[in-house]
Each structure stands twice: as C-alpha cells, then as structure tokens.
Scaffold this motif. Sequence first.
Motif, PDB file in Angstrom:
ATOM      1  N   ASP A   1      49.044  47.198  38.337  1.00 31.08           N
ATOM      2  CA  ASP A   1      48.342  48.483  38.452  1.00 31.08           C
ATOM      3  C   ASP A   1      47.389  49.266  38.220  1.00 31.08           C
ATOM      4  OD1 ASP A   1      48.437  51.479  40.529  1.00 31.08           O
ATOM      5  OD2 ASP A   1      48.673  51.732  38.320  1.00 31.08           O
ATOM      6  N   ARG A   2      48.100  48.754  36.264  1.00 35.85           N
ATOM      7  CA  ARG A   2      46.482  49.118  35.567  1.00 35.85           C
ATOM      8  C   ARG A   2      45.722  48.056  35.928  1.00 35.85           C
ATOM      9  NH1 ARG A   2      48.949  48.944  29.758  1.00 35.85           N
ATOM     10  NH2 ARG A   2      46.629  49.424  29.133  1.00 35.85           N
ATOM     11  N   ILE A   3      45.663  46.227  36.370  1.00 36.64           N
ATOM     12  CA  ILE A   3      44.224  45.591  36.956  1.00 36.64           C
ATOM     13  C   ILE A   3      44.121  46.453  37.846  1.00 36.64           C
ATOM     14  CG2 ILE A   3      44.351  43.624  37.334  1.00 36.64           C
ATOM     15  CD1 ILE A   3      45.865  42.583  35.427  1.00 36.64           C
ATOM     16  N   VAL A   4      44.797  47.226  38.952  1.00 45.37           N
ATOM     17  CA  VAL A   4      44.119  47.267  40.183  1.00 45.37           C
ATOM     18  C   VAL A   4      43.219  48.144  40.407  1.00 45.37           C
ATOM     19  CG1 VAL A   4      44.441  48.658  42.468  1.00 45.37           C
ATOM     20  CG2 VAL A   4      45.787  46.722  42.055  1.00 45.37           C
ATOM     21  N   ARG A   5      43.871  49.645  38.948  1.00 45.68           N
ATOM     22  CA  ARG A   5      42.479  50.776  38.832  1.00 45.68           C
ATOM     23  C   ARG A   5      41.214  49.693  38.065  1.00 45.68           C
ATOM     24  NH1 ARG A   5      45.141  55.531  38.606  1.00 45.68           N
ATOM     25  NH2 ARG A   5      47.521  55.143  39.864  1.00 45.68           N
ATOM     26  N   VAL A   6      41.484  48.885  37.431  1.00 44.07           N
ATOM     27  CA  VAL A   6      39.899  47.869  37.136  1.00 44.07           C
ATOM     28  C   VAL A   6      38.821  47.498  38.224  1.00 44.07           C
ATOM     29  CG1 VAL A   6      39.083  46.399  35.176  1.00 44.07           C
ATOM     30  CG2 VAL A   6      40.555  47.760  34.232  1.00 44.07           C
ATOM     31  N   TYR A   7      39.742  46.790  39.003  1.00 42.52           N
ATOM     32  CA  TYR A   7      39.376  46.553  40.321  1.00 42.52           C
ATOM     33  C   TYR A   7      38.554  47.234  40.508  1.00 42.52           C
ATOM     34  CZ  TYR A   7      41.406  41.209  40.570  1.00 42.52           C
ATOM     35  OH  TYR A   7      41.477  39.938  40.538  1.00 42.52           O
ATOM     36  N   ARG A   8      39.454  49.146  41.056  1.00 41.22           N
ATOM     37  CA  ARG A   8      38.644  50.202  41.787  1.00 41.22           C
ATOM     38  C   ARG A   8      37.679  50.707  41.508  1.00 41.22           C
ATOM     39  NH1 ARG A   8      42.253  52.836  45.335  1.00 41.22           N
ATOM     40  NH2 ARG A   8      42.835  50.842  46.977  1.00 41.22           N
ATOM     41  N   GLU A   9      37.629  50.665  39.421  1.00 40.11           N
ATOM     42  CA  GLU A   9      36.517  51.402  38.821  1.00 40.11           C
ATOM     43  C   GLU A   9      35.628  50.350  39.200  1.00 40.11           C
ATOM     44  OE1 GLU A   9      34.111  52.071  35.394  1.00 40.11           O
ATOM     45  OE2 GLU A   9      35.553  50.134  35.314  1.00 40.11           O
ATOM     46  N   THR A  10      36.145  48.721  38.742  1.00 37.84           N
ATOM     47  CA  THR A  10      34.804  48.025  38.789  1.00 37.84           C
ATOM     48  C   THR A  10      34.209  48.024  40.059  1.00 37.84           C
ATOM     49  OG1 THR A  10      35.612  47.310  36.659  1.00 37.84           O
ATOM     50  CG2 THR A  10      34.079  45.961  37.417  1.00 37.84           C
ATOM     51  N   GLU A  11      34.739  47.627  41.016  1.00 36.19           N
ATOM     52  CA  GLU A  11      33.903  47.498  42.187  1.00 36.19           C
ATOM     53  C   GLU A  11      33.308  45.551  42.080  1.00 36.19           C
ATOM     54  OE1 GLU A  11      31.671  50.510  43.948  1.00 36.19           O
ATOM     55  OE2 GLU A  11      33.556  50.993  45.207  1.00 36.19           O
ATOM     56  N   PRO A  12      33.659  44.751  42.157  1.00 38.59           N
ATOM     57  CA  PRO A  12      33.600  43.569  41.633  1.00 38.59           C
ATOM     58  C   PRO A  12      32.646  42.628  42.276  1.00 38.59           C
ATOM     59  CG  PRO A  12      35.727  43.469  41.018  1.00 38.59           C
ATOM     60  CD  PRO A  12      35.139  44.695  41.171  1.00 38.59           C
TER      61      PRO A  12
ATOM     62  N   TYR B   1      47.196  51.660  49.211  1.00 36.05           N
ATOM     63  CA  TYR B   1      47.215  51.914  47.943  1.00 36.05           C
ATOM     64  C   TYR B   1      47.007  53.171  47.002  1.00 36.05           C
ATOM     65  CZ  TYR B   1      48.734  50.164  43.271  1.00 36.05           C
ATOM     66  OH  TYR B   1      49.422  48.969  41.886  1.00 36.05           O
ATOM     67  N   ASP B   2      47.731  53.013  45.721  1.00 28.85           N
ATOM     68  CA  ASP B   2      47.533  55.351  45.547  1.00 28.85           C
ATOM     69  C   ASP B   2      47.073  54.744  44.065  1.00 28.85           C
ATOM     70  OD1 ASP B   2      48.230  57.351  44.313  1.00 28.85           O
ATOM     71  OD2 ASP B   2      49.712  57.350  43.402  1.00 28.85           O
ATOM     72  N   ALA B   3      45.857  54.460  43.724  1.00 27.75           N
ATOM     73  CA  ALA B   3      44.737  54.063  42.701  1.00 27.75           C
ATOM     74  C   ALA B   3      43.437  55.000  43.259  1.00 27.75           C
ATOM     75  CB  ALA B   3      44.259  52.640  42.965  1.00 27.75           C
ATOM     76  N   PRO B   4      42.856  55.144  41.884  1.00 26.46           N
ATOM     77  CA  PRO B   4      41.560  55.713  41.999  1.00 26.46           C
ATOM     78  C   PRO B   4      40.859  55.168  43.102  1.00 26.46           C
ATOM     79  CG  PRO B   4      42.437  56.358  39.998  1.00 26.46           C
ATOM     80  CD  PRO B   4      43.371  55.422  40.995  1.00 26.46           C
ATOM     81  N   GLY B   5      39.473  55.803  43.116  1.00 32.81           N
ATOM     82  CA  GLY B   5      38.372  54.986  43.920  1.00 32.81           C
ATOM     83  C   GLY B   5      38.445  54.123  45.154  1.00 32.81           C
ATOM     84  N   GLU B   6      37.616  53.738  45.765  1.00 30.82           N
ATOM     85  CA  GLU B   6      37.666  53.268  47.298  1.00 30.82           C
ATOM     86  C   GLU B   6      38.454  52.009  47.571  1.00 30.82           C
ATOM     87  OE1 GLU B   6      36.027  54.512  49.734  1.00 30.82           O
ATOM     88  OE2 GLU B   6      36.391  56.388  48.202  1.00 30.82           O
ATOM     89  N   PRO B   7      38.495  51.190  48.078  1.00 32.06           N
ATOM     90  CA  PRO B   7      39.487  49.837  48.540  1.00 32.06           C
ATOM     91  C   PRO B   7      38.594  49.017  48.479  1.00 32.06           C
ATOM     92  CG  PRO B   7      40.034  51.263  50.421  1.00 32.06           C
ATOM     93  CD  PRO B   7      39.328  51.525  50.088  1.00 32.06           C
ATOM     94  N   LEU B   8      38.960  47.983  47.391  1.00 33.42           N
ATOM     95  CA  LEU B   8      37.761  46.832  47.190  1.00 33.42           C
ATOM     96  C   LEU B   8      37.550  45.612  48.310  1.00 33.42           C
ATOM     97  CD1 LEU B   8      37.425  45.395  44.496  1.00 33.42           C
ATOM     98  CD2 LEU B   8      38.996  43.753  44.515  1.00 33.42           C
ATOM     99  N   GLY B   9      36.431  45.249  48.427  1.00 36.28           N
ATOM    100  CA  GLY B   9      36.025  44.054  49.662  1.00 36.28           C
ATOM    101  C   GLY B   9      36.698  43.178  48.984  1.00 36.28           C
ATOM    102  N   ALA B  10      36.126  42.458  49.581  1.00 36.06           N
ATOM    103  CA  ALA B  10      36.478  41.022  49.089  1.00 36.06           C
ATOM    104  C   ALA B  10      35.597  39.319  48.298  1.00 36.06           C
ATOM    105  CB  ALA B  10      37.072  39.651  50.930  1.00 36.06           C
ATOM    106  N   PRO B  11      35.729  40.103  47.120  1.00 34.13           N
ATOM    107  CA  PRO B  11      35.151  39.156  45.652  1.00 34.13           C
ATOM    108  C   PRO B  11      35.660  37.968  45.763  1.00 34.13           C
ATOM    109  CG  PRO B  11      36.337  41.511  44.909  1.00 34.13           C
ATOM    110  CD  PRO B  11      36.286  41.650  46.134  1.00 34.13           C
TER     111      PRO B  11
END
Length: 240
Positions: free
Chosen positions: A95-106, A141-151
């Motif tokens: 979950d912590r990694i998910v939140r980094v994905y959402r924040e970074t939007e790689p 998924y309950d995390a801040p930010g927008e859903p990730l694309g497909a990096p």
Amino acid sequence: MGSLLVISAHAGDFVWRAAGALALATSRGDRAKVLCLTYGERGESAKAWRAGKTLAQVKEIRRAEAADAAAVLGAEIEFLDAGDYPLVESPELVDRIVRVYRETEPSVVLTHPQADPYNGDHPAAARMALQARVLAQAVGYDAPGEPLGAPPVFFFEPHQPEQCDFKPDVLLDITPVFEIKRKAMECLPAQQHMWEYYTDLAKRRGVQLKRNAGPNLGLPHATMGEAYVRFYPQVTDVLA
C-alpha cells in the motif's frame, strides 16, 4: 516531460544498476525518484558492522550515502525503512508503494528482476513493485491521487545475471552521463568493492550496445551501457 520511478530493495541497488538511467532522465529535465524499501542495513553494510556500529548508526550511514548519491544524480529519494534480510512482503508495504506510484505518476518504472537466488530481498521488492503498479491502476483502490496509467516496467541488471535468468533485451547508452554515475557510486564507500565491478560492467554492456546498434551510427569508442529487460509488451505502430 516524463517521470522515472526506481524501486530499489536496498539503499545502494539503484546506484549500481540504474544510476545511468536516472542521470539521463534528469539531464533531460525529467523528474526522477528513487524509492528505497530498506537501508540495506543488515545484509549490505558489513564494513559498518565490523567497525562496531549500532543498528541505528548503520541505518544512518546508509541513508546518508544513498541520499548523497541521489543528489549527484539529480533525483529525489524516499526511504520506507521496511527492514532487510529478510525484506518481508506485506499488504501494508504494498500500500505504501501504491501511494508512491500515485504521487509520482511515473512514465517509466525500473526495479529488480523476479529471480535472484543470492538475495531474496530483490525478487521480493520486484513482486511488490509489480503488485503495487496493478493496484495503483484500480479506480476503486483507496489511495490519494488519480489511477495510474500503464507505465512500462524494466528490470535492471542483477549482480550475477547468469544465475538470475537475466537476458537483456534493452541496452541503454549511458556514455554522456557515466562520469555522473561513477561519482554516485563513489558516494557509497560501504560497498567500495562494487565500484570497479560496475565500471567494468558498463564497459562490457557498451561494447554490446555498439555491436547491436550497427556500424554506421558513429558511436564513440568508449561507449558505456546499462542492460535491462522489458516486462510488459511494447505498444507501437512503428517497428524499430
């Protein structure tokens, strides 16, 4: 401008395996972030332990080294302090990694390959990185930010590739930034024995890069490279 996210099991892994990619990204003006799941305090800090350092002191040494290396590369860095040897997979850590994905939007993700018989922390980090990527894509998924694309996800080269079923299909030309990578490596005196190994490896991958690029591209003689494996298919309308 894109963004590059590197998910590293230990504090030094991103330097040896992906510092060239990080330096290239920041030289283009892209955002680059390193997520270190652990400090590598137990398994990759023998010099500090033999000097009589405490666990807290070892962590601080490795944190400072990795932060210095990231600064040389122009990258952001975050530490989760999840504990190494072993790095234990958990829903909380994912979950912590998910939140980094959402924040970074790689736009690109680099991490370890899924096999390494010498270090179970590396495939554990890869499994969690891949799981978190899928969860970060889920609208519900309950995390801040927008859903990730497909990096796209690329696995960087392990220390003993032949034993890890690592067969590169991407060779990255890091010649313009290799001296920056070398300076970043030299920020890690806790693992000084790795400096020359990864310098020599960059030379070997550079030779392979030139051979696969063809004879007419005018590549410099002293080409330096990093090797990667692409995990998901490339989507394109032009074969190149």
